[in-house]
Design a protein around this motif. Structure first.
Motif, PDB file in Angstrom:
ATOM      1  N   LEU A 178       8.331 -25.612 -47.481  1.00 22.78           N
ATOM      2  CA  LEU A 178       9.024 -24.690 -46.575  1.00 22.78           C
ATOM      3  C   LEU A 178       9.463 -25.392 -45.288  1.00 22.78           C
ATOM      4  CD1 LEU A 178       6.837 -21.463 -46.957  1.00 22.78           C
ATOM      5  CD2 LEU A 178       9.183 -21.807 -47.766  1.00 22.78           C
ATOM      6  N   LEU A 179       8.582 -26.243 -44.740  1.00 22.52           N
ATOM      7  CA  LEU A 179       8.935 -26.998 -43.538  1.00 22.52           C
ATOM      8  C   LEU A 179      10.081 -27.970 -43.809  1.00 22.52           C
ATOM      9  CD1 LEU A 179       5.402 -27.789 -42.031  1.00 22.52           C
ATOM     10  CD2 LEU A 179       7.113 -26.203 -41.139  1.00 22.52           C
ATOM     11  N   PHE A 180      10.061 -28.581 -44.994  1.00 24.51           N
ATOM     12  CA  PHE A 180      11.133 -29.521 -45.369  1.00 24.51           C
ATOM     13  C   PHE A 180      12.467 -28.800 -45.499  1.00 24.51           C
ATOM     14  CE2 PHE A 180      13.548 -31.824 -48.706  1.00 24.51           C
ATOM     15  CZ  PHE A 180      13.751 -33.014 -48.020  1.00 24.51           C
ATOM     16  N   VAL A 181      12.448 -27.628 -46.140  1.00 29.26           N
ATOM     17  CA  VAL A 181      13.670 -26.819 -46.276  1.00 29.26           C
ATOM     18  C   VAL A 181      14.168 -26.384 -44.908  1.00 29.26           C
ATOM     19  CG1 VAL A 181      14.599 -24.635 -47.147  1.00 29.26           C
ATOM     20  CG2 VAL A 181      13.115 -26.027 -48.595  1.00 29.26           C
ATOM     21  N   TRP A 182      13.245 -25.961 -44.039  1.00 36.83           N
ATOM     22  CA  TRP A 182      13.612 -25.559 -42.673  1.00 36.83           C
ATOM     23  C   TRP A 182      14.247 -26.722 -41.924  1.00 36.83           C
ATOM     24  CZ3 TRP A 182      11.907 -27.177 -37.779  1.00 36.83           C
ATOM     25  CH2 TRP A 182      12.297 -26.353 -36.715  1.00 36.83           C
ATOM     26  N   PHE A 183      13.690 -27.928 -42.090  1.00 34.24           N
ATOM     27  CA  PHE A 183      14.252 -29.116 -41.441  1.00 34.24           C
ATOM     28  C   PHE A 183      15.662 -29.399 -41.947  1.00 34.24           C
ATOM     29  CE2 PHE A 183      15.077 -33.700 -41.826  1.00 34.24           C
ATOM     30  CZ  PHE A 183      15.099 -34.051 -40.482  1.00 34.24           C
ATOM     31  N   LEU A 184      15.879 -29.274 -43.255  1.00 33.67           N
ATOM     32  CA  LEU A 184      17.207 -29.511 -43.819  1.00 33.67           C
ATOM     33  C   LEU A 184      18.219 -28.511 -43.280  1.00 33.67           C
ATOM     34  CD1 LEU A 184      16.435 -30.309 -47.580  1.00 33.67           C
ATOM     35  CD2 LEU A 184      17.029 -31.910 -45.751  1.00 33.67           C
ATOM     36  N   LEU A 185      17.793 -27.256 -43.149  1.00 36.61           N
ATOM     37  CA  LEU A 185      18.700 -26.222 -42.638  1.00 36.61           C
ATOM     38  C   LEU A 185      19.045 -26.458 -41.171  1.00 36.61           C
ATOM     39  CD1 LEU A 185      17.133 -23.035 -44.275  1.00 36.61           C
ATOM     40  CD2 LEU A 185      19.254 -24.180 -44.926  1.00 36.61           C
ATOM     41  N   LYS A 186      18.121 -27.057 -40.415  1.00 37.39           N
ATOM     42  CA  LYS A 186      18.349 -27.310 -38.991  1.00 37.39           C
ATOM     43  C   LYS A 186      19.084 -28.622 -38.740  1.00 37.39           C
ATOM     44  CE  LYS A 186      16.478 -23.718 -37.040  1.00 37.39           C
ATOM     45  NZ  LYS A 186      17.257 -22.805 -36.169  1.00 37.39           N
ATOM     46  N   ASN A 187      19.061 -29.525 -39.731  1.00 34.46           N
ATOM     47  CA  ASN A 187      19.701 -30.827 -39.572  1.00 34.46           C
ATOM     48  C   ASN A 187      21.218 -30.670 -39.624  1.00 34.46           C
ATOM     49  OD1 ASN A 187      20.888 -33.495 -40.740  1.00 34.46           O
ATOM     50  ND2 ASN A 187      18.855 -34.058 -39.986  1.00 34.46           N
ATOM     51  N   LYS A 188      21.903 -31.070 -38.553  1.00 40.46           N
ATOM     52  CA  LYS A 188      23.348 -30.864 -38.448  1.00 40.46           C
ATOM     53  C   LYS A 188      24.110 -31.603 -39.541  1.00 40.46           C
ATOM     54  CE  LYS A 188      27.296 -31.242 -35.340  1.00 40.46           C
ATOM     55  NZ  LYS A 188      27.815 -31.735 -34.043  1.00 40.46           N
ATOM     56  N   SER A 189      23.715 -32.863 -39.816  1.00 45.10           N
ATOM     57  CA  SER A 189      24.413 -33.663 -40.819  1.00 45.10           C
ATOM     58  C   SER A 189      24.290 -33.039 -42.201  1.00 45.10           C
ATOM     59  CB  SER A 189      23.845 -35.082 -40.831  1.00 45.10           C
ATOM     60  OG  SER A 189      24.469 -35.849 -41.833  1.00 45.10           O
ATOM     61  N   VAL A 190      23.067 -32.620 -42.551  1.00 41.77           N
ATOM     62  CA  VAL A 190      22.847 -31.982 -43.852  1.00 41.77           C
ATOM     63  C   VAL A 190      23.596 -30.664 -43.933  1.00 41.77           C
ATOM     64  CG1 VAL A 190      21.109 -30.953 -45.370  1.00 41.77           C
ATOM     65  CG2 VAL A 190      20.614 -33.086 -44.172  1.00 41.77           C
ATOM     66  N   LYS A 191      23.571 -29.901 -42.839  1.00 39.36           N
ATOM     67  CA  LYS A 191      24.243 -28.597 -42.815  1.00 39.36           C
ATOM     68  C   LYS A 191      25.747 -28.760 -43.035  1.00 39.36           C
ATOM     69  CE  LYS A 191      24.747 -24.417 -40.026  1.00 39.36           C
ATOM     70  NZ  LYS A 191      26.208 -24.358 -40.188  1.00 39.36           N
ATOM     71  N   GLU A 192      26.368 -29.731 -42.333  1.00 38.18           N
ATOM     72  CA  GLU A 192      27.809 -29.894 -42.424  1.00 38.18           C
ATOM     73  C   GLU A 192      28.239 -30.510 -43.751  1.00 38.18           C
ATOM     74  OE1 GLU A 192      28.909 -32.203 -39.056  1.00 38.18           O
ATOM     75  OE2 GLU A 192      28.850 -30.508 -37.650  1.00 38.18           O
ATOM     76  N   ASN A 193      27.495 -31.524 -44.227  1.00 43.76           N
ATOM     77  CA  ASN A 193      27.911 -32.282 -45.403  1.00 43.76           C
ATOM     78  C   ASN A 193      27.444 -31.685 -46.725  1.00 43.76           C
ATOM     79  OD1 ASN A 193      29.165 -34.296 -43.791  1.00 43.76           O
ATOM     80  ND2 ASN A 193      27.189 -35.259 -43.444  1.00 43.76           N
TER      81      ASN A 193
END
Length: 199
Positions: A178-193
């Motif tokens: 859950l923390l890893f998924v939350w980090f991915l959702l908050k990461n700008k690069s992952v979110k945009e790409n």
């Protein structure tokens, strides 16, 4: 784009800015008035610096371009065109219209997703209850009557036993995921790409 301010605040800024310019106020006077009304201290500081840069001779688009975290490349490009054509107020007003439509669409999407998300959470809760509480009860029942268990039922019993016997490890892994998924959702690069392109 909106690290310093929310989309709603950014939309309100463009709407007010365009209205003040349509009222024949100068860019500097309009920005000074907005600064006095702005409650967001970070954005107020940014607008203050932008106003100082404009007073020093920078163009509006040049002053805004120094804050790419707030003003996107598309926004700056529109400002440059607006400065060349003398339609800054109209462009800002159109951009505010676009942002308002975006917020309305986002709101509709969130409302549409509420029911599926609720169903998913309830389903996960039911599965959790079955694996930890309900199925272990059936296991003792099957053992007491020495019944022949179908393969699928045996698999569910084994799975339930695994979760019960390793509840701490399962909980830790679940929290980490859950923390890893939350980090991915908050990461700008992952979110945009990844996320934005997928959506």
């Amino acid at each position: 784009m909106f690290r310093e301010i929310s989309i709603k605040e950014f939309t309100e800024f463009n709407r007010v800015f365009s209205l003040l310019l349509l009222s024949r106020l100068t860019v500097i006077s309009a920005l000074d008035l907005i600064i006095r009304q702005t409650k967001n201290e970070k954005f107020k500081k940014v607008l203050g610096t932008i106003t100082s840069n404009i007073k020093s001779g920078h163009s509006l688009s040049k002053a805004f371009s120094k804050y790419p975290a707030i003003f996107s490349e598309i926004y700056i490009a529109n400002l440059k065109v607006a400065e060349e054509t003398g339609n800054i107020a109209e462009v800002l007003n159109e951009f505010a219209d676009y942002q308002e439509k975006f917020l309305q669409l986002k709101s509709k999407i969130i409302q549409a997703l509420r029911y599926p998300v609720f169903v998913l959470l309830v389903s996960l809760a039911v599965i959790f209850f079955m694996l930890f509480f309900l199925i272990p009860t059936f296991e003792s029942l099957f053992q007491s009557v020495r019944a022949n268990i179908p393969p699928l039922t045996a698999f569910l019993l084994d799975l339930s036993e695994f979760f019960v016997n390793n509840s701490i490890e399962v909980s830790i892994v679940s929290i980490v995921v859950l923390l890893f998924v939350w980090f991915l959702l908050k990461n700008k690069s992952v979110k945009e790409n990844v996320i934005d392109r997928l959506l």
